[in-house]
Design an enzyme around this catalytic site. Structure first.
Site, PDB file in Angstrom:
ATOM      1  N   ASP A 153       0.842  -1.185   0.000  1.00  0.00           N
ATOM      2  CA  ASP A 153       0.000   0.000   0.000  1.00  0.00           C
ATOM      3  C   ASP A 153       0.881   1.240   0.000  1.00  0.00           C
ATOM      4  O   ASP A 153       2.032   1.197   0.429  1.00  0.00           O
ATOM      5  CB  ASP A 153      -0.878   0.031   1.254  1.00  0.00           C
ATOM      6  CG  ASP A 153      -2.149  -0.778   1.066  1.00  0.00           C
ATOM      7  OD1 ASP A 153      -2.453  -1.122  -0.080  1.00  0.00           O
ATOM      8  OD2 ASP A 153      -2.821  -1.058   2.067  1.00  0.00           O
ATOM      9  N   ASP A 207      -9.345  -5.394   1.110  1.00  0.00           N
ATOM     10  CA  ASP A 207      -8.043  -6.023   0.863  1.00  0.00           C
ATOM     11  C   ASP A 207      -8.010  -7.485   1.282  1.00  0.00           C
ATOM     12  O   ASP A 207      -7.069  -8.202   0.943  1.00  0.00           O
ATOM     13  CB  ASP A 207      -6.938  -5.278   1.623  1.00  0.00           C
ATOM     14  CG  ASP A 207      -6.757  -3.850   1.143  1.00  0.00           C
ATOM     15  OD1 ASP A 207      -6.903  -3.624  -0.069  1.00  0.00           O
ATOM     16  OD2 ASP A 207      -6.489  -2.971   1.977  1.00  0.00           O
ATOM     17  N   ASP A 262      17.209 -35.761  20.140  1.00  0.00           N
ATOM     18  CA  ASP A 262      15.992 -34.960  20.025  1.00  0.00           C
ATOM     19  C   ASP A 262      15.923 -33.893  21.114  1.00  0.00           C
ATOM     20  O   ASP A 262      15.451 -32.777  20.880  1.00  0.00           O
ATOM     21  CB  ASP A 262      14.759 -35.861  20.086  1.00  0.00           C
ATOM     22  CG  ASP A 262      14.628 -36.735  18.843  1.00  0.00           C
ATOM     23  OD1 ASP A 262      15.332 -36.450  17.855  1.00  0.00           O
ATOM     24  OD2 ASP A 262      13.829 -37.691  18.865  1.00  0.00           O
ATOM     25  N   ASP A 285      -5.130  -3.104   4.647  1.00  0.00           N
ATOM     26  CA  ASP A 285      -5.699  -2.692   5.925  1.00  0.00           C
ATOM     27  C   ASP A 285      -7.212  -2.793   5.994  1.00  0.00           C
ATOM     28  O   ASP A 285      -7.783  -2.738   7.079  1.00  0.00           O
ATOM     29  CB  ASP A 285      -5.285  -1.250   6.255  1.00  0.00           C
ATOM     30  CG  ASP A 285      -5.752  -0.255   5.200  1.00  0.00           C
ATOM     31  OD1 ASP A 285      -6.352  -0.698   4.190  1.00  0.00           O
ATOM     32  OD2 ASP A 285      -5.528   0.955   5.380  1.00  0.00           O
TER      33      ASP A 285
END
Length: 974
Positions: free
Chosen positions: A351, A609, A714, A605
C-alpha cells in the site's frame, strides 16, 4: 527559514478512483467489475435500505438483564472464527507418517512381549505429541493475546446511563453513541441527525459519506464528523463483516509450504529406511537363519531410530521461537507456516498511504509568492486568518493550516466577519482589522484557479499561475491559494501553498534494502496516476505505472484464468506499481505474480483487501488494519511503515536457516544410521570374525542404546530454534535435491568412519585377527564383545552431535559461525551423558546383547578407551567438514539442481518491450524533455483544476504528494 514540517492526518486527503455520493451507500461504477465482496455488499445494502419493518425502531436503551438475554440469543458481536479444539490438536500429534511408524513399532514390540522396549517407544510417542501440542497451543495463545489487546469498545446506554463496554457484547436493540473519531461497533441505524462516515475500509472509497436516518453505518467504518445516537440492528455474523468472512472461506488457503516440505522429507526418509530395513530383515532370515522374532525386532528398532520422530516438534518449536522474535519487532504471526513463506518472498506488493507514506499531510516550504515581502510565514498567517484560528478546526484543511501558522501573530488581528467554506464558491473568506494600524482588509483561501479569477491582475499573472498549478499537478502536488485585498478593495494573490503526504523517512532506504535482499517492491494504490508516478520517482521505484483500465479485465475474481502469469506477468513485472485500482484488481495482481513464479507478500488494511491478503503467499495486515484484514492476514503489524516488513523478512530468513540446518542434519543422521547397520549387516559381521555367541552373529545394538541416542539427540535439537544464524541475502527457497545431496555427503563421511571403526573393533575383538589389528599396534588388550558394542554406541552418538555442528554452517567451515550458548550447552550435556553411559555401562545383556563400560579395565590404556574414541571422532569430524566445503564449492560451480540459479526464486525480470503492450499501456522510457513538458502540463491542467475545485468541499484532492523541496519562490526571484 525553518525546515519544520506540519502534520495532518492524510487519510482525509487520500484519493480513490471514484467517490460516494451523499445518497448512495454503494454507487454503481461502469468500469468496476464484480468482486468477491459484491454479493455481501448488495445483500447487506438491500437489507439496510429495505422496508422500515425489517429494522428495529429507535432504541431508548436496554437494561443489563435484557442485554444478557439478547446476547444468549444472537451471540457475541465478533467475526466468525474457526478454532481447532485443543484435544484435536493433541490427537493430530499422535497420527501422521512419523507417529504411524512408531505405533507399528510399539505394536510389534508388545506382540513380541518385549515390554520394556515397547514401553520406551510408547513414552517417546506420548512425549512427542505432548511437546508438539504445547508448542502449538503456546503459539495460538500469542495470537489470542493480540486480539484481546485490540478489542474495540463502544459507548452504550444501559441501565439509564452511558458507559464504555466491550463491543463484542453489543446486542441488537442497544442504544449506542456514534461520535467523530469513533469506530462504528456494529451495523446500526441512525435515530436522528446526520454524521459523516468514512467507509474506506469497507468499500475502498476514501471520501466520507453523509448519513442520516435512512442509512445504516456498517461495522468497521469510522465516524469522521458529527455525533448521533444509533440503534444496533445487526451484530456478529449478520453484519457486513460477517458476510465478508463467509465469502473469504471460498478462497481456499494453500497448505503451509513447510508442511508440504516436511511430508516429502518424512516419506522419503521412511521409504529409504523401510526399504533398507526390509532388505536386512530378509537377509538375516536367509543368511543367518535368525528367528523371525529376532530379525523383525532388529529391523523395527533400526527403522524407528532412523526415521525423524521429532521432526515436526523441532520445526514447530523453531517457528514458535521465530514468532516470539518477530513480536519483538512489532510483528504478530497468526499462522506459524507464514514465517517459512516469508523467508522466500521475492515480491512485495505494498500500500502507499500509511505504509510507504506517513499518512500525515505536511505543509511544505515550497511556497510561490507574487508580491515583494511575502514569504511562507506571512502566507500561512493570511491563510489562518481565513479561518476561526482560536476555535477547533472545522475540517482537515483548517487543521493543517492552523497547525502550521503562527497563531500568536494572528491574534494581532480582529476578525469582523467569517464566511465558511461554500461548495459554490470553493473558498473561505474573512474580514479583518489590524489591531495595530487599524487597517481593514479581506482575506480568502481556496482552489487556485478560483482565487485566480478574483485577483485584479489576472491577465498579468494568469500564465504564471497556470504553469505553477500544472507543474505541481504533473508531480502530484496539492496546492492552496491565498489572496488579500488592498486599500482599494482589489484582490492580490498572496501566495500558493503546497502540501503533501510525504514518504516515511526510512521508506526509500527500506526499498533499497529490500532490493539488495532480492525483494522487488510494487506499489499498489487507489490514488491518481500522477500521484503514483511522483511517489515512485521519490522512492527510486520504476516510474512506469499501470492503471486499472490497462489491467486485464476479469469478470469473476473467484474464477481467474490459469494463464494470467504467462500473458500478463512480464508486463506487470516491468512496472513500478499500479494506480487507481479496485480490490478485485489487487486480487488479480497477486494471482498473476504468483502464477509467474514469485512468492508474493501483500500489505493491506481494509475489508476490501482481505481476499488479496488471503490469496497472497503472505498476507500482511498493516498497523491499524480492520478486524477482517487481520483475520485474512498471516502477519499483523503493530507499527506503521515498510521497515517492519523488511525486518520480518530477515527474521524469517533466520528461522529458515535454522530449519534448513536441522533438516540437513536430520536427513544426514537418518542416512548415517540406516546405511551403517545395512552395510554392517551384509559385510562386517561378528560371525565372520569368529563370534560364537548366537546373539552376536550380526552387529546390532540393544534397544536401550538406540533409544538413548534418539532421546539425547531430540532433546538437544529442541534448542536449535535459538541457534545463531546469519540471514541469507537472497530469498530462501526449498531445494530438496540439494538438501539431500548435502546431507548425503555428511552422512557418507560419518557412516564411512563408523564402518571403519567397526572394522578396527572387530579385528581387535577377533582372536584370529588381533595380532594384526590397530588395537595390538596401540598396545591395547584384545577388545571384549561388550566393549565393542559400547564403543560403537559412543562413536555413533558423538558423530551425530558433531554432524549437527557441521550441518548448521552450510557451505562454510563449522567455525564460520559459533553456535548459540543454549545449543552448545545442550550438545555438551548430551555428549557428556553419552560418554558417561558408554564409559561406565554396567556389564549386562539387554536384549541378549552383551554390553560393558569402556572405562572398566585393568590397565590405564584400557580405561582411556573413551578418549581414543573421542579423538577418532574429532579427526573424522574435521575430514567431514573439509569434504562438505569442497562439495559445496563443486555444487555451486556446476549449479547442481539449480542451487545457484534458483536461489532467488523466479529468475530475472525482463525489461519492457513492445511485445508487452496490452490495452494501450506504454512505459515511461525516459524523462520528458522541456519541449514536451508544457504539453504534459496542459493535458493534466483541466483534470487538476477540477480536482482542486473539490478541495474544500470534500477535503480531498487527487493531487497528493510533492517532492520535498524546502524552498519558497517569490515572483521577483523567478
Amino acid at each position: 527559514m525553518s525546515s519544520k514540517k506540519y502534520e495532518l492526518d492524510a487519510a482525509a486527503f487520500e484519493d480513490k478512483p471514484e467517490s460516494h455520493s451523499d445518497a448512495e451507500m454503494t454507487p454503481q461504477k461502469p468500469q468496476r467489475r464484480q468482486s468477491v465482496l459484491s454479493k455481501a455488499v448488495s445483500e447487506h445494502d438491500e437489507r439496510a435500505t429495505g422496508p422500515a419493518t425489517d429494522l428495529l425502531p429507535p432504541s431508548k436503551g436496554l437494561t443489563t438483564e435484557e442485554a444478557e438475554e439478547l446476547l444468549k440469543k444472537y451471540g457475541r458481536n465478533e467475526l466468525p472464527e474457526k478454532k481447532t479444539p485443543s484435544w484435536l490438536i493433541y490427537v493430530r500429534g499422535l497420527w501422521g507418517p512419523m507417529p504411524a511408524a512408531l505405533w507399528i513399532a510399539i505394536i510389534i514390540e508388545f506382540a513380541l512381549e518385549n515390554w520394556p522396549d515397547g514401553a520406551i517407544l510408547f513414552a517417546i510417542q506420548i512425549a512427542n505429541a505432548t511437546i508438539g501440542w504445547y508448542e502449538t497451543i503456546k503459539a495460538g495463545d500469542a495470537v489470542a493475546a493480540l486480539k484481546n489487546s485490540l478489542k474495540p469498545t463502544a459507548t452504550v446506554y444501559r441501565d439509564s446511563k452511558w458507559q464504555q463496554i466491550d463491543a463484542a457484547v453489543l446486542v441488537p436493540g442497544d442504544l449506542v453513541k456514534l461520535a467523530s473519531g469513533s469506530a462504528v461497533p456494529a451495523d446500526c441505524s441512525i435515530n436522528e441527525g446526520v454524521i459523516d462516515v468514512d467507509e474506506a475500509a469497507l468499500t475502498g472509497e476514501s471520501l466520507p459519506v453523509t448519513m442520516g436516518p435512512e442509512h445504516m453505518p456498517k461495522m468497521g467504518s469510522n465516524v469522521v464528523r458529527g455525533e448521533v445516537e444509533g440503534t444496533v440492528q445487526y451484530t456478529g455474523s449478520l453484519t457486513f463483516f460477517g458476510k465478508t468472512a463467509a465469502l473469504l472461506q471460498s478462497v481456499e488457503s494453500d497448505l503451509g509450504n513447510i508442511h508440504v516440505i516436511l511430508r516429502r522429507v518424512m516419506f522419503s526418509l521412511c521409504a529409504i529406511s523401510f526399504m533398507l530395513c526390509m532388505c536386512c530383515f530378509i537377509y538375516l532370515l536367509a543368511r543367518f537363519y535368525e528367528t523371525f522374532r529376532h530379525a523383525l525386532q532388529f529391523a523395527v528398532v533400526v527403522l524407528v531410530v532412523s526415521i525423524p520422530i521429532a521432526l515436526e516438534i523441532v520445526v514447530t518449536t523453531t517457528l514458535a521461537v521465530g514468532s516470539k522474535h518477530l513480536s519483538k519487532h512489532k510483528i504478530i504471526v497468526t499462522k506459524l507456516s507464514a514465517i517459512e513463506m516469508m523467508s522466500g518472498v521475492n515480491m512485495l506488493c505494498s500500500d502507499k498511504t500509511g505504509t510507504l507514506t506517513l499518512n500525515k499531510m505536511e505543509i511544505q516550504e515550497q511556497c510561490f509568492t507574487f508580491e515583494e515581502g511575502n514569504d511562507l510565514k506571512s502566507t500561512l498567517v493570511l491563510a489562518a486568518l481565513a479561518a476561526k484560528w482560536r476555535e477547533p478546526p472545522r475540517d482537515a484543511l483548517d487543521t493543517m493550516v492552523l497547525g502550521a501558522a503562527d497563531l500568536d501573530e494572528c491574534d494581532n488581528y480582529q476578525q469582523l466577519n467569517f464566511v465558511p467554506f461554500d461548495p459554490t464558491t470553493k473558498r473561505t473568506a474573512a474580514t479583518l482589522v489590524d489591531r495595530r494600524s487599524g487597517e481593514k482588509f479581506d482575506v480568502t483561501k481556496g482552489a487556485p484557479h478560483v482565487i485566480l479569477q478574483m485577483v485584479y491582475n489576472q491577465d498579468e499573472i494568469n500564465d504564471e499561475v497556470v504553469d505553477i498549478i500544472d507543474s505541481l499537478a504533473a508531480r502530484g502536488v496539492r496546492c492552496l491559494s491565498v489572496a488579500k485585498t488592498d486599500q482599494q478593495g482589489r484582490w492580490h494573490m498572496a501566495g500558493i501553498l503546497t502540501f503533501l503526504d510525504p514518504p516515511r523517512p526510512d521508506t526509500k532506504d527500506t526499498i533499497r534494502r529490500s532490493k539488495e535482499y532480492g525483494v522487488d517492491v510494487k506499489m499498489i494504490t487507489g490514488d491518481h496516476l500522477l500521484i503514483a508516478k511522483e511517489m515512485c520517482r521519490m522512492l527510486d521505484l520504476d516510474p512506469n505505472i499501470l492503471t486499472a483500465d490497462k489491467l486485464p479485465q476479469i469478470k469473476d475474481a473467484n474464477d481467474l484464468p490459469e494463464d494470467l502469469g504467462e500473458k500478463y506477468g512480464d508486463m506487470m513485472l516491468s512496472v513500478g506499481g499500479f494506480a487507481q485500482v479496485f480490490p478485485e484488481h489487487k486480487f488479480m495482481i497477486v494471482e498473476t505474480l504468483r502464477q509467474r513464479g514469485y512468492t508474493c507478500a501483500m500489505t493491506g488494511d481494509g475489508v476490501n483487501d482481505a481476499p488479496a491478503l488471503k490469496r497472497a503467499d503472505v498476507g500482511i495486515a498493516v498497523h491499524g488494519a480492520t478486524d477482517a484484514a487481520r483475520a485474512a492476514a498471516d502477519m499483523v503489524l503493530t507499527e506503521p511503515g515498510l521497515s517492519v516488513v523488511v525486518e520480518a523478512m530477515l527474521v524469517s530468513r533466520e528461522v529458515f536457516q535454522r530449519m534448513l540446518s536441522f533438516l540437513t542434519y536430520r536427513i544426514s543422521a537418518t542416512l548415517q544410521l540406516v546405511c551403517f547397520f545395512f552395510i554392517a549387516c551384509f559385510s562386517l559381521t561378528p560371525k565372520a570374525y569368529g563370534s560364537v555367541d548366537p546373539h552376536f552373529q550380526f552387529f546390532h545394538l540393544p534397544v536401550l542404546m538406540f533409544m538413548l541416542i534418539t532421546l539425547l539427540n531430540d532433546g538437544c535439537l529442541m534448542t536449535i530454534g535459538y541457534d545463531h544464524v546469519i540471514p541469507s541475502e537472497r530469498p530462501q527457497k526449498w531445494n530438496l535435491p540439494v538438501v539431500f545431496v548435502s546431507a548425503s555427503i555428511l552422512a557418507a563421511v560419518a557412516c564411512g568412519s563408523s564402518l571403519m571403526l567397526l572394522w578396527i573393533g572387530l579385528e581387535g575383538y577377533s582372536s584370529q585377527y588381533y595380532e594384526n589389528s590397530w588395537f595390538h599396534r596401540l598396545g591395547l588388550a584384545q577388545l571384549p564383545q561388550g566393549k565393542l558394542v559400547t564403543m560403537m554406541y559412543l562413536k555413533i552418538s558423538i558423530s551425530d552431535f558433531l554432524t549437527l555442528f557441521s550441518s548448521r554452517t552450510g557451505g562454510h567451515f563449522f567455525f564460520y559461525m559459533p553456535p548459540s550458548p543454549i545449543l552448545f550447552c545442550g550438545a555438551i550435556i548430551s555428549l557428556l551423558v553419552s560418554t558417561m553411559a558408554a564409559s561406565f555401562w554396567h556389564k549386562s545383556r539387554p536384549d541378549n546383547v552383551l554390553t560393558e563400560g569402556l572405562a572398566w579395565g585393568q590397565t590405564n590404556a584400557e580405561k582411556l578407551l573413551p578418549l581414543w574414541v573421542w579423538i577418532y571422532c574429532i579427526v573424522w569430524w574435521f575430514v567431514q567438514d573439509v569434504v562438505k566445503v569442497l562439495a559445496h564449492i563443486c555444487m555451486d560451480a556446476v549449479d547442481l539442481f539449480g542451487c545457484v540459479s534458483d536461489a532467488s526464486g523466479s529468475g530475472p525480470i525482463k525489461p519492457y518491450s513492445d511485445d508487452m503492450k496490452v490495452n494501450g499501456f506504454e512505459p515511461v522510457k525516459k524523462p520528458a524533455e522541456k519541449s514536451t513538458e508544457k504539453a504534459l502540463n496542459s493535458s493534466v491542467s483541466s483534470a487538476s483544476h477540477k480536482a482542486l475545485e473539490g478541495l474544500r468541499e470534500d477535503t480531498h484532492s487527487p493531487i497528493e504528494e510533492a517532492s520535498p523541496v524546502n524552498v519558497y519562490v517569490s515572483r521577483d526571484q523567478k
